[in-house]
Write a protein that holds these residues in place. Structure first.
Motif, mmCIF file in Angstrom:
data_model
loop_
_atom_site.group_PDB
_atom_site.id
_atom_site.type_symbol
_atom_site.label_atom_id
_atom_site.label_comp_id
_atom_site.label_asym_id
_atom_site.label_seq_id
_atom_site.Cartn_x
_atom_site.Cartn_y
_atom_site.Cartn_z
ATOM 1 N N ALA A 50 5.806 16.005 -2.974
ATOM 2 C CA ALA A 50 4.453 16.112 -3.611
ATOM 3 C C ALA A 50 4.281 17.634 -3.725
ATOM 4 O O ALA A 50 3.665 18.054 -4.466
ATOM 5 C CB ALA A 50 3.435 15.508 -2.762
ATOM 6 N N LEU A 64 1.902 7.541 -6.660
ATOM 7 C CA LEU A 64 0.879 8.385 -7.003
ATOM 8 C C LEU A 64 1.493 9.751 -7.598
ATOM 9 O O LEU A 64 2.681 10.279 -7.360
ATOM 10 C CB LEU A 64 0.013 9.041 -5.925
ATOM 11 C CG LEU A 64 -0.935 7.834 -5.452
ATOM 12 C CD1 LEU A 64 -1.697 8.532 -4.042
ATOM 13 C CD2 LEU A 64 -1.850 7.577 -6.428
ATOM 14 N N THR A 65 0.824 10.552 -8.511
ATOM 15 C CA THR A 65 1.323 11.864 -8.869
ATOM 16 C C THR A 65 1.672 12.683 -7.843
ATOM 17 O O THR A 65 0.949 12.352 -6.845
ATOM 18 C CB THR A 65 0.721 12.541 -9.973
ATOM 19 O OG1 THR A 65 -0.557 12.947 -9.284
ATOM 20 C CG2 THR A 65 0.212 11.813 -11.169
ATOM 21 N N GLU A 66 2.603 13.656 -8.231
ATOM 22 C CA GLU A 66 2.765 14.611 -6.787
ATOM 23 C C GLU A 66 1.481 15.340 -6.296
ATOM 24 O O GLU A 66 1.190 15.423 -5.083
ATOM 25 C CB GLU A 66 3.843 15.480 -7.369
ATOM 26 C CG GLU A 66 5.293 14.867 -7.575
ATOM 27 C CD GLU A 66 6.312 15.544 -8.082
ATOM 28 O OE1 GLU A 66 6.022 16.854 -8.718
ATOM 29 O OE2 GLU A 66 7.355 15.351 -8.139
ATOM 30 N N ARG A 83 -3.992 13.331 -1.333
ATOM 31 C CA ARG A 83 -4.273 11.984 -0.492
ATOM 32 C C ARG A 83 -3.515 12.344 0.904
ATOM 33 O O ARG A 83 -3.861 11.665 1.627
ATOM 34 C CB ARG A 83 -3.584 10.860 -1.171
ATOM 35 C CG ARG A 83 -4.005 9.454 -0.473
ATOM 36 C CD ARG A 83 -5.400 9.243 -0.666
ATOM 37 N NE ARG A 83 -5.780 8.066 0.135
ATOM 38 C CZ ARG A 83 -6.650 8.190 0.972
ATOM 39 N NH1 ARG A 83 -7.250 9.039 1.503
ATOM 40 N NH2 ARG A 83 -6.505 6.938 1.677
ATOM 41 N N ALA A 130 -1.424 14.195 -6.519
ATOM 42 C CA ALA A 130 -2.397 13.250 -6.004
ATOM 43 C C ALA A 130 -1.761 12.585 -4.573
ATOM 44 O O ALA A 130 -2.615 12.595 -3.523
ATOM 45 C CB ALA A 130 -2.463 11.995 -6.871
ATOM 46 N N ARG A 131 -0.503 12.718 -4.567
ATOM 47 C CA ARG A 131 0.022 12.546 -3.316
ATOM 48 C C ARG A 131 -0.260 13.631 -2.133
ATOM 49 O O ARG A 131 -0.558 13.418 -1.091
ATOM 50 C CB ARG A 131 1.705 12.649 -3.437
ATOM 51 C CG ARG A 131 1.935 11.096 -3.593
ATOM 52 C CD ARG A 131 3.555 10.793 -3.394
ATOM 53 N NE ARG A 131 4.618 11.812 -3.301
ATOM 54 C CZ ARG A 131 5.263 12.073 -4.196
ATOM 55 N NH1 ARG A 131 5.332 11.537 -5.697
ATOM 56 N NH2 ARG A 131 6.105 13.227 -4.181
ATOM 57 N N ARG A 177 1.859 1.621 -3.618
ATOM 58 C CA ARG A 177 1.069 2.705 -4.389
ATOM 59 C C ARG A 177 0.880 3.984 -4.146
ATOM 60 O O ARG A 177 1.108 4.703 -5.209
ATOM 61 C CB ARG A 177 -0.191 1.750 -3.972
ATOM 62 C CG ARG A 177 -1.408 2.043 -4.826
ATOM 63 C CD ARG A 177 -2.834 1.500 -4.600
ATOM 64 N NE ARG A 177 -3.081 2.300 -3.450
ATOM 65 C CZ ARG A 177 -3.828 3.555 -3.181
ATOM 66 N NH1 ARG A 177 -3.362 4.406 -4.098
ATOM 67 N NH2 ARG A 177 -4.287 3.936 -2.064
ATOM 68 N N LEU A 178 0.932 4.252 -2.839
ATOM 69 C CA LEU A 178 0.952 5.736 -2.392
ATOM 70 C C LEU A 178 2.140 6.724 -3.013
ATOM 71 O O LEU A 178 1.888 7.659 -3.475
ATOM 72 C CB LEU A 178 0.879 5.917 -1.139
ATOM 73 C CG LEU A 178 -0.566 5.592 -0.385
ATOM 74 C CD1 LEU A 178 -0.474 5.749 1.189
ATOM 75 C CD2 LEU A 178 -1.482 6.525 -0.740
ATOM 76 N N ARG A 179 3.311 5.857 -2.952
ATOM 77 C CA ARG A 179 4.517 6.518 -3.409
ATOM 78 C C ARG A 179 4.595 6.719 -4.820
ATOM 79 O O ARG A 179 5.009 7.851 -5.470
ATOM 80 C CB ARG A 179 5.883 5.499 -2.934
ATOM 81 C CG ARG A 179 6.095 5.932 -1.495
ATOM 82 C CD ARG A 179 7.224 4.843 -1.091
ATOM 83 N NE ARG A 179 8.312 4.682 -2.003
ATOM 84 C CZ ARG A 179 9.323 5.247 -2.070
ATOM 85 N NH1 ARG A 179 9.598 6.041 -0.496
ATOM 86 N NH2 ARG A 179 10.472 5.282 -2.515
ATOM 87 N N GLU A 197 0.858 -1.092 -0.053
ATOM 88 C CA GLU A 197 -0.002 0.131 -0.045
ATOM 89 C C GLU A 197 0.730 1.164 0.078
ATOM 90 O O GLU A 197 0.499 2.323 -0.671
ATOM 91 C CB GLU A 197 -0.923 0.033 1.183
ATOM 92 C CG GLU A 197 -1.677 0.973 1.398
ATOM 93 C CD GLU A 197 -2.860 1.271 0.269
ATOM 94 O OE1 GLU A 197 -3.269 2.651 0.093
ATOM 95 O OE2 GLU A 197 -3.080 0.624 -0.616
#
Length: 131
Positions: A112, A17-19, A25, A21-22, A13-15, A10
């Motif tokens: 991000a 993400l686009t900047e 989120r 989106a990070r 997956r978070l890492r 998980e």
């Protein structure tokens, strides 16, 4: 794993993400969990600098992602949990004195977002209202 940890899958997956989106989120997770993570040891918290040599405090939404970004760097360093309430009420005034900005969820030296303390307070307050 503590209740604030997530699986490495998980976290990866978070890492990924686009900047943008990070960053989005991160605020959602902070509002939901009531905490954020910084990196340091028993004596101090790790800060970084941007290209203009401004002081930045890197923050992460989970201990796992902080650990993945920093593990193996210095013995004795680890993720440090800070409640969002303590961060807003105690840390932000101190960071203001230090003229620091916030580096949101860095991954491989790519933040991000880098935001001012006022912007962090505004975005965090908005996220808490939505939660």
């Amino acid at each position: 794993m503590t209740r604030d940890d997530i699986s490495r899958g998980e976290a990866q997956r978070l890492r990924g993400l686009t900047e943008a989106a990070r960053a989005t989120r991160t605020f959602e997770i902070l509002a939901d969990s009531g905490a954020l993570w910084v990196w340091g040891d028993e004596d101090e918290v790790l800060f970084s600098e941007d290209g203009e040599r401004r002081t930045l405090l890197p923050i992460w939404p989970h201990a796992t992602v902080a650990r993945m970004e920093n593990e193996g760097e210095v013995d004795g360093e680890h993720p440090i949990r800070i409640t969002t309430e303590a961060f807003l009420n105690q840390w932000l005034p101190q960071l203001e004195e230090d003229e620091a900005n916030i580096a949101i969820f860095p991954v491989e030296d790519r933040n991000a977002a880098v935001i001012t303390l006022a912007e962090f307070r505004s975005r965090m307050t908005a996220a808490l209202r939505l939660n």
